[in-house]
Design a protein around this motif. Sequence first.
Motif, PDB file in Angstrom:
ATOM      1  N   THR A 161      13.951  27.963  -6.940  1.00  0.00           N
ATOM      2  CA  THR A 161      14.729  27.164  -7.894  1.00  0.00           C
ATOM      3  C   THR A 161      13.861  26.514  -8.968  1.00  0.00           C
ATOM      4  OG1 THR A 161      15.951  26.590  -5.907  1.00  0.00           O
ATOM      5  CG2 THR A 161      16.676  25.545  -7.920  1.00  0.00           C
ATOM      6  N   SER A 199      12.370  29.281 -11.275  1.00  0.00           N
ATOM      7  CA  SER A 199      13.381  29.938 -12.115  1.00  0.00           C
ATOM      8  C   SER A 199      13.881  28.984 -13.208  1.00  0.00           C
ATOM      9  CB  SER A 199      14.528  30.517 -11.289  1.00  0.00           C
ATOM     10  OG  SER A 199      15.226  29.505 -10.657  1.00  0.00           O
ATOM     11  N   THR A 204      10.921  40.685  -9.255  1.00  0.00           N
ATOM     12  CA  THR A 204      10.967  39.282  -9.702  1.00  0.00           C
ATOM     13  C   THR A 204      11.595  38.345  -8.668  1.00  0.00           C
ATOM     14  OG1 THR A 204      13.045  39.827 -10.794  1.00  0.00           O
ATOM     15  CG2 THR A 204      11.088  39.840 -12.182  1.00  0.00           C
ATOM     16  N   PHE A 216      13.179  38.903 -18.086  1.00  0.00           N
ATOM     17  CA  PHE A 216      13.266  38.679 -16.631  1.00  0.00           C
ATOM     18  C   PHE A 216      14.566  39.268 -16.088  1.00  0.00           C
ATOM     19  CE2 PHE A 216       9.939  35.581 -17.336  1.00  0.00           C
ATOM     20  CZ  PHE A 216       9.158  35.745 -16.196  1.00  0.00           C
ATOM     21  N   PHE A 267      19.064  35.094 -15.955  1.00  0.00           N
ATOM     22  CA  PHE A 267      18.267  36.302 -15.764  1.00  0.00           C
ATOM     23  C   PHE A 267      19.119  37.520 -16.105  1.00  0.00           C
ATOM     24  CE2 PHE A 267      16.252  33.230 -12.924  1.00  0.00           C
ATOM     25  CZ  PHE A 267      14.949  33.325 -13.382  1.00  0.00           C
ATOM     26  N   PHE A 297      10.224  34.842  -8.058  1.00  0.00           N
ATOM     27  CA  PHE A 297      10.477  33.795  -9.068  1.00  0.00           C
ATOM     28  C   PHE A 297      11.957  33.410  -9.103  1.00  0.00           C
ATOM     29  CE2 PHE A 297       7.365  36.842 -11.021  1.00  0.00           C
ATOM     30  CZ  PHE A 297       6.232  36.117 -10.694  1.00  0.00           C
ATOM     31  N   VAL A 298      12.804  34.455  -9.092  1.00  0.00           N
ATOM     32  CA  VAL A 298      14.245  34.219  -9.256  1.00  0.00           C
ATOM     33  C   VAL A 298      14.776  33.377  -8.098  1.00  0.00           C
ATOM     34  CG1 VAL A 298      16.495  35.392  -9.301  1.00  0.00           C
ATOM     35  CG2 VAL A 298      14.585  36.323 -10.616  1.00  0.00           C
ATOM     36  N   ASN A 299      14.262  33.605  -6.896  1.00  0.00           N
ATOM     37  CA  ASN A 299      14.764  32.888  -5.722  1.00  0.00           C
ATOM     38  C   ASN A 299      14.110  31.525  -5.517  1.00  0.00           C
ATOM     39  OD1 ASN A 299      16.429  35.058  -5.241  1.00  0.00           O
ATOM     40  ND2 ASN A 299      14.932  36.106  -3.939  1.00  0.00           N
ATOM     41  N   LYS A 337      16.716  40.578 -12.603  1.00  0.00           N
ATOM     42  CA  LYS A 337      16.769  40.339 -11.151  1.00  0.00           C
ATOM     43  C   LYS A 337      16.552  41.631 -10.369  1.00  0.00           C
ATOM     44  CE  LYS A 337      20.697  37.906 -11.435  1.00  0.00           C
ATOM     45  NZ  LYS A 337      21.961  37.384 -10.951  1.00  0.00           N
TER      46      LYS A 337
END
Length: 250
Positions: free
Chosen positions: A201, A204, A194, A188, A216, A197-199, A190
């Motif tokens: 909480t 992630s 992605t 994964f 990440f 998903f990353v943003n 950034k």
Amino acid sequence: MSYTFNNRTALVTGAGRGIGRAIAETLAKHGATVICVSKSAESCGGVADAIVASGGKAKALAVDVADGAAIAQAAETLLGEFTNIDILVNNAGITRDGLLFRMSDADWNDVISTNLSSCFHWCKHLARPMTRARWGRIINIASVSGIMGNAGQANYSAAKAGMIGLTKTLAREFASRSVTVNAVAPGFIKTDMTSEFVNNTDVSAKILEAVPLKRFGESADIANMTAYLASEEAGYITGQVFTVDGGMAM
Ligand code: NAP
């Protein structure tokens, strides 16, 4: 690490953003002339301009890599201009996620043609001059999805696993000409791909449970591995898949 890519020409697909941009900028920083390919002229143009503004050598080329005929035409034009492309990085990719029963034919075909068939077409057109020159580097950006599988990514996992098979086969076909072919399999990272998903909480946190390093990755993590594989120093490495994933797929 410090590499010398002076007198080397590299072509990076998907160089307009994310991982491809980091790869293009890293190769250029170490002296390569970089042909930045992306779908939109605006994104690859912006990256090539930024490289040139910081003293590097770059050219932008908008090519839809899902279109084999467009790749053939682009390759012909480029080989007329550069005589040889020494380093090919097949990085352009898309996702069209969904569970199998809900996956449309279009979502299957778009992902296979953009991620996998593109790789076949670029290799077919650019590897011959590398074999004649008896030096070349092909680096295919796959994914841990192609190694582990991932529910909801039948199309993407199949494409990335296909890239790994293609990598190993071409490594065997080109080895006698000192053209190496390797794959990098990111976990994964950034990027725009992605950010959803990353943003988030909750999502992630769930993902990071499966990542031993508990964070990440950055595009630079993939660019650094790619630059090493493109270097003179990596000349005895071929047919390998390098996971750069915080330990997820070990
Ligand atoms: P990204 O931020 O979404 O950027 C994708 C790049 O590919 C863009 O420059 C885009 O062009 C280009 N592209 C997409 N379709 C194209 C087409 N038909 N023709 C030409 N260019 C096209 O993606 P990324 O996260 O950097 O991912 C780069 C590669 O790493 C992909 O192959 C991806 O599968 C792989 N990967 C990523 C991750 C991750 O976590 N991010 C993990 C594993 C593997 P435009 O700029 O013109 O739109």
